[in-house]
Motif scaffolding. Structure first.
Motif, PDB file in Angstrom:
ATOM      1  N   GLY A 248       0.815  -1.227   0.000  1.00 17.77           N
ATOM      2  CA  GLY A 248       0.000   0.000   0.000  1.00 17.77           C
ATOM      3  C   GLY A 248       0.839   1.263   0.000  1.00 17.77           C
ATOM      4  N   GLY A 249       0.212   2.379   0.327  1.00 17.95           N
ATOM      5  CA  GLY A 249       0.928   3.656   0.414  1.00 17.95           C
ATOM      6  C   GLY A 249       0.762   4.547  -0.791  1.00 17.95           C
ATOM      7  N   GLY A 250       0.171   4.061  -1.865  1.00 19.12           N
ATOM      8  CA  GLY A 250       0.001   4.905  -3.051  1.00 19.12           C
ATOM      9  C   GLY A 250      -0.578   4.109  -4.202  1.00 19.12           C
ATOM     10  N   LEU A 258       4.469   1.304  -1.815  1.00 18.47           N
ATOM     11  CA  LEU A 258       5.490   0.472  -1.174  1.00 18.47           C
ATOM     12  C   LEU A 258       5.382  -0.946  -1.742  1.00 18.47           C
ATOM     13  CD1 LEU A 258       7.611   0.958   0.958  1.00 18.47           C
ATOM     14  CD2 LEU A 258       5.926   0.318   2.709  1.00 18.47           C
ATOM     15  N   LEU A 259       6.278  -1.258  -2.668  1.00 21.58           N
ATOM     16  CA  LEU A 259       6.225  -2.580  -3.299  1.00 21.58           C
ATOM     17  C   LEU A 259       6.785  -3.632  -2.350  1.00 21.58           C
ATOM     18  CD1 LEU A 259       7.459  -1.563  -6.859  1.00 21.58           C
ATOM     19  CD2 LEU A 259       5.170  -2.353  -6.265  1.00 21.58           C
ATOM     20  N   GLY A 260       6.401  -4.879  -2.574  1.00 18.59           N
ATOM     21  CA  GLY A 260       6.957  -5.956  -1.748  1.00 18.59           C
ATOM     22  C   GLY A 260       5.951  -7.058  -1.537  1.00 18.59           C
ATOM     23  N   GLY A 261       6.445  -8.296  -1.513  1.00 23.65           N
ATOM     24  CA  GLY A 261       5.568  -9.432  -1.227  1.00 23.65           C
ATOM     25  C   GLY A 261       5.505 -10.446  -2.361  1.00 23.65           C
ATOM     26  N   VAL A 262       5.946 -10.049  -3.553  1.00 26.95           N
ATOM     27  CA  VAL A 262       5.825 -10.977  -4.687  1.00 26.95           C
ATOM     28  C   VAL A 262       6.741 -12.193  -4.499  1.00 26.95           C
ATOM     29  CG1 VAL A 262       7.491  -9.743  -6.176  1.00 26.95           C
ATOM     30  CG2 VAL A 262       5.711 -11.159  -7.207  1.00 26.95           C
ATOM     31  N   GLY A 263       7.886 -12.001  -3.845  1.00 28.38           N
ATOM     32  CA  GLY A 263       8.811 -13.118  -3.616  1.00 28.38           C
ATOM     33  C   GLY A 263       8.160 -14.193  -2.767  1.00 28.38           C
ATOM     34  N   GLU A 264       7.507 -13.784  -1.693  1.00 28.39           N
ATOM     35  CA  GLU A 264       6.850 -14.746  -0.800  1.00 28.39           C
ATOM     36  C   GLU A 264       5.689 -15.428  -1.526  1.00 28.39           C
ATOM     37  OE1 GLU A 264       7.667 -16.228   1.818  1.00 28.39           O
ATOM     38  OE2 GLU A 264       5.738 -17.236   2.062  1.00 28.39           O
ATOM     39  N   TRP A 265       4.986 -14.649  -2.360  1.00 28.80           N
ATOM     40  CA  TRP A 265       3.866 -15.218  -3.116  1.00 28.80           C
ATOM     41  C   TRP A 265       4.370 -16.303  -4.079  1.00 28.80           C
ATOM     42  CZ3 TRP A 265       2.324 -15.643  -8.258  1.00 28.80           C
ATOM     43  CH2 TRP A 265       1.006 -16.016  -8.459  1.00 28.80           C
ATOM     44  N   VAL A 266       5.451 -16.020  -4.781  1.00 28.84           N
ATOM     45  CA  VAL A 266       6.027 -17.002  -5.710  1.00 28.84           C
ATOM     46  C   VAL A 266       6.476 -18.247  -4.942  1.00 28.84           C
ATOM     47  CG1 VAL A 266       8.008 -17.446  -7.255  1.00 28.84           C
ATOM     48  CG2 VAL A 266       6.703 -15.327  -7.494  1.00 28.84           C
TER      49      VAL A 266
END
Ligand code: F6P
Length: 361
Positions: A248-250, A258-266
């Motif tokens: 979130g954040g924008g 604030l990007l982040g989380g795709v690594g854990e999703w993969v």
């Protein structure tokens, strides 16, 4: 005699101090005065947040990470959140006040070192009449107008070193390791470090990925006796038909997101689809830290010296830009128009494919 103000804005990047060093030294040799504004534009508002920069103040800083001036990515003077006595937060435009202070203090030029967001702000000030020179900084290397931004080479070296280290632990445990790297909407850090660090799978925002293809590569590794795999995923990579994963954040596409989380999703998908023991890690701000590589130091110093040459010529409203092997400049308005994406039909992408790296498509 000229009086120059320097500021560093947005996320920090290795090489910021080398730019400051070069600007201070180049100005000193011309008999000009240099001042630094702390945390972006704070020094334009408050004299306590402004510091005189002499050569002795910048001795040896070219080899250090971070910025001696401090930085912020929450200091947009055109949309500044201000809290009143009642604790209410209002967004106000303080740009006129900043321009007024800049003129009253007798500055001749503002050298703004920043990435896309900070250079957009600098461009707006330039349109208001402030003599501005921009210097491109970002580990993401996503500014179209310059071949390279400083900070990128150091970030790639850090990510590559991390991948080298992950190979041994992944191999010892027959694991899949998923490494999320920075880069926002561009896959430069992932592409350079992924190829150089021997990744099996490389996922970048420019190529929407298919988990079936990713898992097929891992199973193919197994068939050929390689029981582990390294997946590098750029923070802005997206599954085909899916959405950008963020905290979130924008809005999507804006620097505030604030990007982040795709690594854990993969990692979760790989675990569920292949049954392989899988771990994920986010390299995060490690990529922004540390001493700049020789390449970044040199580029940063070239940018700093070139900016001072532009001040001397009076070429304001421009950003210094590397068009190898030449150091040139582009109007700030053009520099902030578009982001540089990885060309999916380019040699580095072909190289990845040719050596067997799965790009998820
Ligand atoms: O733009 C540089 C960058 O490091 C991006 O790669 C990343 O998404 C972002 O900044 C993180 O910024 P923050 O400092 O807000 O965590």
């Amino acid at each position: 005699m000229k009086k120059i103000m320097i500021s560093t804005g947005g996320g920090d990047a290795p090489g910021l101090n080398a730019v400051i060093y070069a600007v201070v030294h180049a100005c000193y040799r011309k008999g000009w005065e240099v001042y630094g504004s702390r945390s972006g534009y704070k020094g334009f508002l408050d004299r306590d947040e402004m510091c005189r920069l002499r050569t002795e103040d910048v001795e040896d800083i070219y080899a250090t990470g971070g910025t001696i001036l401090g930085s912020t990515n929450k200091g947009n003077p055109f949309e500044m959140p201000v809290e009143n006595y009642a604790g209410e937060v209002k967004v106000v435009d303080i740009s006129e006040k900043i321009l007024d202070n800049f003129n009253r203090m007798g500055f001749d030029c503002h050298i703004a070192i920043g990435g896309d967001g900070s250079l957009e702000i600098a461009e707006r000030f330039s349109r208001m009449g402030m003599p501005v020179i921009g210097i491109p900084k970002t580990i993401d290397n996503d500014l179209e107008a310059t071949d390279r931004t400083f900070g990128f080479d150091t970030a790639v070296s850090t990510a590559t070193e991390a991948l080298d280290k992950l190979h041994s632990t992944a191999k010892s445990h027959d694991r899949v390791m998923v490494v999320e790297v920075m880069g926002r909407d561009s896959g430069w850090i992932a592409l350079y470090s992924g190829i150089s660090g021997g990744a099996d799978v490389l996922l970048i925002p420019e190529i929407p990925f298919d988990m079936e293809k990713v898992c097929a590569k891992i199973m193919d590794n197994e068939l050929h006796g390689k029981n582990y795999a390294i997946i590098v995923v750029a923070e802005g990579a997206v599954a085909a038909g899916g959405e950008v994963i963020s905290k979130g954040g924008g809005e999507v596409g804006r620097s505030e997101l604030l990007l982040g989380g795709v690594g854990e999703w993969v990692a979760k998908e790989v675990r569920e689809r292949t049954g392989k023991d899988t771990r994920s890690l986010v390299l995060g701000h490690l990529q922004r830290g540390g001493s700049p590589t020789t390449f970044d130091r040199l580029l940063a110093m070239r940018f700093g010296a070139a900016a001072v040459r532009l001040v001397e010529k009076g070429t304001f409203g421009h950003m210094v830009a590397l068009k190898s092997p030449h150091m040139g400049s582009v109007p700030l308005a053009d520099a902030v128009k578009s982001r540089k994406k990885v060309n999916v039909n380019s040699d580095k992408v072909y190289t990845a494919r040719d050596i067997g790296v799965c790009l998820g498509d």
